[in-house]
Design a protein around this motif. Structure first.
Motif, PDB file in Angstrom:
ATOM      1  N   ASP A 147      34.777  -8.393  22.578  1.00 10.53           N
ATOM      2  CA  ASP A 147      35.057  -9.017  21.651  1.00 10.53           C
ATOM      3  C   ASP A 147      37.009  -8.226  21.285  1.00 10.53           C
ATOM      4  OD1 ASP A 147      34.111  -6.229  20.795  1.00 10.53           O
ATOM      5  OD2 ASP A 147      32.577  -6.968  19.375  1.00 10.53           O
ATOM      6  N   GLY A 148      37.289  -7.317  21.953  1.00  9.68           N
ATOM      7  CA  GLY A 148      38.292  -6.570  21.773  1.00  9.68           C
ATOM      8  C   GLY A 148      37.748  -5.187  20.525  1.00  9.68           C
ATOM      9  N   THR A 149      36.880  -4.900  20.390  1.00  9.32           N
ATOM     10  CA  THR A 149      36.403  -4.342  20.190  1.00  9.32           C
ATOM     11  C   THR A 149      35.036  -3.097  21.259  1.00  9.32           C
ATOM     12  OG1 THR A 149      36.175  -4.212  18.263  1.00  9.32           O
ATOM     13  CG2 THR A 149      34.844  -2.576  18.522  1.00  9.32           C
ATOM     14  N   GLY A 150      35.377  -1.946  21.671  1.00 10.93           N
ATOM     15  CA  GLY A 150      34.583  -0.782  22.317  1.00 10.93           C
ATOM     16  C   GLY A 150      33.065  -1.077  21.783  1.00 10.93           C
ATOM     17  N   ASP A 151      31.629  -0.663  23.213  1.00 10.14           N
ATOM     18  CA  ASP A 151      30.394  -1.275  22.382  1.00 10.14           C
ATOM     19  C   ASP A 151      29.215   0.346  22.901  1.00 10.14           C
ATOM     20  OD1 ASP A 151      29.963  -2.484  25.033  1.00 10.14           O
ATOM     21  OD2 ASP A 151      30.492  -4.291  23.486  1.00 10.14           O
ATOM     22  N   LEU A 152      28.483   0.121  22.666  1.00 16.32           N
ATOM     23  CA  LEU A 152      27.333   1.023  24.023  1.00 16.32           C
ATOM     24  C   LEU A 152      27.141   0.257  25.208  1.00 16.32           C
ATOM     25  CD1 LEU A 152      24.776   1.735  20.903  1.00 16.32           C
ATOM     26  CD2 LEU A 152      26.947   2.843  21.380  1.00 16.32           C
ATOM     27  N   ARG A 153      26.573  -1.103  25.448  1.00 11.97           N
ATOM     28  CA  ARG A 153      26.727  -1.343  26.672  1.00 11.97           C
ATOM     29  C   ARG A 153      28.146  -0.879  27.808  1.00 11.97           C
ATOM     30  NH1 ARG A 153      25.921  -6.367  27.948  1.00 11.97           N
ATOM     31  NH2 ARG A 153      26.512  -6.808  25.647  1.00 11.97           N
ATOM     32  N   GLY A 154      29.274  -0.946  26.883  1.00 13.11           N
ATOM     33  CA  GLY A 154      30.466  -0.681  27.782  1.00 13.11           C
ATOM     34  C   GLY A 154      30.455   0.817  28.160  1.00 13.11           C
ATOM     35  N   ILE A 155      29.837   1.962  27.391  1.00 13.62           N
ATOM     36  CA  ILE A 155      29.860   3.296  27.453  1.00 13.62           C
ATOM     37  C   ILE A 155      28.755   3.761  28.276  1.00 13.62           C
ATOM     38  CG2 ILE A 155      29.123   5.706  26.222  1.00 13.62           C
ATOM     39  CD1 ILE A 155      29.799   3.913  23.596  1.00 13.62           C
ATOM     40  N   THR A 156      27.640   2.595  28.442  1.00 14.35           N
ATOM     41  CA  THR A 156      26.643   3.262  29.094  1.00 14.35           C
ATOM     42  C   THR A 156      27.235   2.577  30.693  1.00 14.35           C
ATOM     43  OG1 THR A 156      26.092   2.335  27.812  1.00 14.35           O
ATOM     44  CG2 THR A 156      24.505   2.143  30.156  1.00 14.35           C
ATOM     45  N   GLY A 157      27.840   1.285  30.981  1.00 11.26           N
ATOM     46  CA  GLY A 157      28.308   1.140  32.615  1.00 11.26           C
ATOM     47  C   GLY A 157      29.873   2.172  32.821  1.00 11.26           C
TER      48      GLY A 157
END
Ligand code: GLC
Length: 572
Positions: free
Chosen positions: A44-54
């Motif tokens: 969606d254009g904003t970072g997120d926790l699952r993004g960090i985990t990956g």
């Protein structure tokens, strides 16, 4: 230049709690993740926790010990999440509590500790407790959790005192009472949407005890404590003619500011320390301690208080040998004097990135203020100095903080269009203050992917510059001369040589060169002047491919070389 390994001379004051000496935080390298801009799994254009985990494996590969997450809690995002409307949940834009648990499990599986941000000075004005305070009216227990006061002047039309907000304008906003009339004022050292809590109120203490327990129970390894310096205000809230951020000016030394570093903060820190220790010996508190001199911040890391405090004087030090030497000495003396390890930091989400800061030709930058397009810059020089500064910092005994993108040598983004800027510094000053958006632009991961791999859709809440392909992590990983390769090698060597847990002895300090020995490594930084002969000593790591030319260290460069023992043999 031949250097003998010297005995320990500095930074070795006896610890009142010897058991702390071997604790992980004393020499850790902590990597700050700014969740909005790290990695975006849902596109969606904003970072997120699952993004960090990956992306955690990339941080394990880099070699850091811990990850500090800036706020990901429910928030209207008026100040990048430092306006929290629920302290015990995850904002849907960042994911869910399950996602958080998944992040912690993955991090721990990779050997990374997780520190979260605690924002205790103020809530969001959308926090239910503030809504209750507004509804309940003057004199109520609900209002007593915040700092409400009657105004001055005949009808209370003037703010209760003259304090100014960090983001500009008065630190007070007047509310409309339930009868529709103008009523009391509430204090907000930051944005009007960030009302300050009253830390003299036991209910507030109890509220945050629960917040600590909530996240400790989910397995976090510690907290970075936002604006820890401002929790307690001087009784009577006296007027203050000094600066809103507490920086000293003639006639108004920061030490006298009635909203900073009041004696009451220690009671809170001691209470939190005790609470953390009830969960075991390894959970930490790190203060955002924006107070000077460092001897004041050091009082916060006495054995019964916090574990670490940020080293703002080091962060603000210019690229200058004597200034850096002075702040290193002051840090080791102040923190060592209370048995704590020093911390070191070159950047965070509030300051202009080092590669740009050190490229400035004409002036220093104020915390939070950013710099405007068109400012006189020498980008190549900035990059060279930032790399030299990193290698100097990572050789110092103590813990180091690295802000996301610093390891890629990212420059500040200067040309973000005004209508896309989000920082209250910018918005509240009508654009006069540039603010901090330029160091918060989403990271480049892959040169050829949409949004440089920040996500799969190509969206980005702040625009990424077209030239960022060359900074992408995948490109830098393949290039032994890249800034990423330098950080990776430095972290590996720092660990294997025990530099973070080591000690410091100066062997050369003049205007042109700093030389120090830590363990069996000689660290030399050349700031200016004639190249420094290395006398054939083995170079372990150099801050630039051309740092050493004809056996001599050139300007704006740092090397780690093997120190010679007194008998002429090489150490390490
Ligand atoms: C801290 C944060 C900063 C924020 C401010 C108010 O200084 O680092 O980003 O704006 O606190 O919470």
């Amino acid at each position: 230049m031949t250097i003998e390994v010297a005995p320990r001379t500095e930074g070795t004051a006896p610890d009142e709690r010897p058991t702390d000496q071997a604790r992980w935080w004393r020499d850790a390298v902590v990597y700050q993740v700014y969740p909005r801009a790290f990695a975006d799994a849902d596109g969606d254009g904003t970072g997120d926790l699952r993004g960090i985990t990956g992306r955690l494996p990339a941080l394990a590969e880099l070699g850091v010990d811990a990850v500090w997450l800036s706020p990901f809690y429910p928030s209207p995002q008026r100040d990048g999440g430092y306006d929290v409307s629920d302290y015990c949940d995850v904002d849907p834009m960042f994911g869910t509590l399950d996602d958080f648990d998944g992040l912690v499990a993955r991090a721990h599986g990779l050997g990374l500790r997780v520190i979260v941000d605690l924002v205790p000075n103020h809530a969001s004005s959308e926090h239910p407790l503030f809504a209750a305070a507004l509804a309940a009216g003057p004199g109520s227990a609900e209002r007593a959790r915040f700092v409400f006061r009657d105004g001055r002047g005949e009808t209370g039309e003037l703010p209760p005192n003259n304090w100014q907000s960090h983001f500009g304008g008065p630190a007070w906003t007047r509310v409309t009472e339930s009868d529709g009339r103008p009523g009391q004022w509430y204090l907000h050292l930051f944005d009007p949407t960030q009302p300050d809590f009253d830390w003299d109120n036991e209910e507030v203490l109890a509220l945050f005890d629960d917040v600590l327990d909530f996240w400790l129970g989910r397995g976090v390894d510690g907290f970075r404590v936002d604006v820890a310096h401002a929790l307690v205000k001087a009784p009577g809230l006296p007027d203050w003619g000094g600066r809103a951020d507490g920086a000293s000016i003639p006639g108004f030394p920061g030490e006298d500011a009635p909203m900073f570093d009041q004696p009451g903060v220690h009671r809170i820190f001691e209470r939190w320390r005790e609470r953390l220790e009830s969960w075991g010996p390894d959970r930490i508190l790190c203060a955002e301690a924006n107070v000077a001199p460092l001897s004041r911040a050091a009082k916060w890391v006495r054995p019964r208080e916090m574990h670490q405090a940020f080293n703002f004087p080091y962060l603000h030090a210019p690229w200058d040998a004597s200034a850096l030497r002075a702040v290193i000495d002051e840090s080791l003396a102040a923190f060592g004097g209370v048995g704590a390890a020093s911390t070191w930091v070159l950047s965070n989400h509030d300051v202009v990135r080092p590669a740009t800061r050190f490229a400035l030709l004409d002036r220093p930058v104020e915390m939070g203020h950013g710099i405007a397009e068109g400012t006189g810059l020498d980008p190549a020089l900035g990059e060279r100095r930032a790399r030299a500064a990193a290698l100097l910092m990572l050789a110092l005994p103590g813990a180091a903080y690295v802000y996301q993108g610093e390891e890629l040598g990212l420059p500040e983004v200067l040309d973000i269009p005004a209508d896309q800027r989000r920082d209250p510094y910018f918005l509240r000053s009508g654009g006069a203050v540039v603010g901090r958006d330029g160091c918060r632009v989403p990271l480049p991961w892959e040169a050829d992917a949409p949004a440089y791999g920040f996500n799969a859709t190509g969206q980005s809440w702040l625009p990424q510059p077209p030239q960022w392909a060359s900074y992408a992590r995948d490109v830098q990983r393949q290039d032994p001369a890249s800034t990423l390769s330098l950080y990776t090698a430095a972290l590996q060597l720092r660990k294997s040589l025990g530099l973070g847990a080591g000690s410091l002895a100066w062997v050369r300090t003049d205007d042109a060169v700093l030389g120090l020995v830590n363990g069996e490594v000689l660290v030399l930084t050349c700031f200016a002047g004639a190249p420094v002969p290395l006398d054939g000593q083995e170079v372990l790591l150099a801050s630039a491919p051309d740092a050493v030319v004809d056996g001599r260290l050139t300007a704006d460069a740092t090397v780690w070389v093997r120190a010679r023992r007194a008998d002429g043999s090489e150490g390490a």
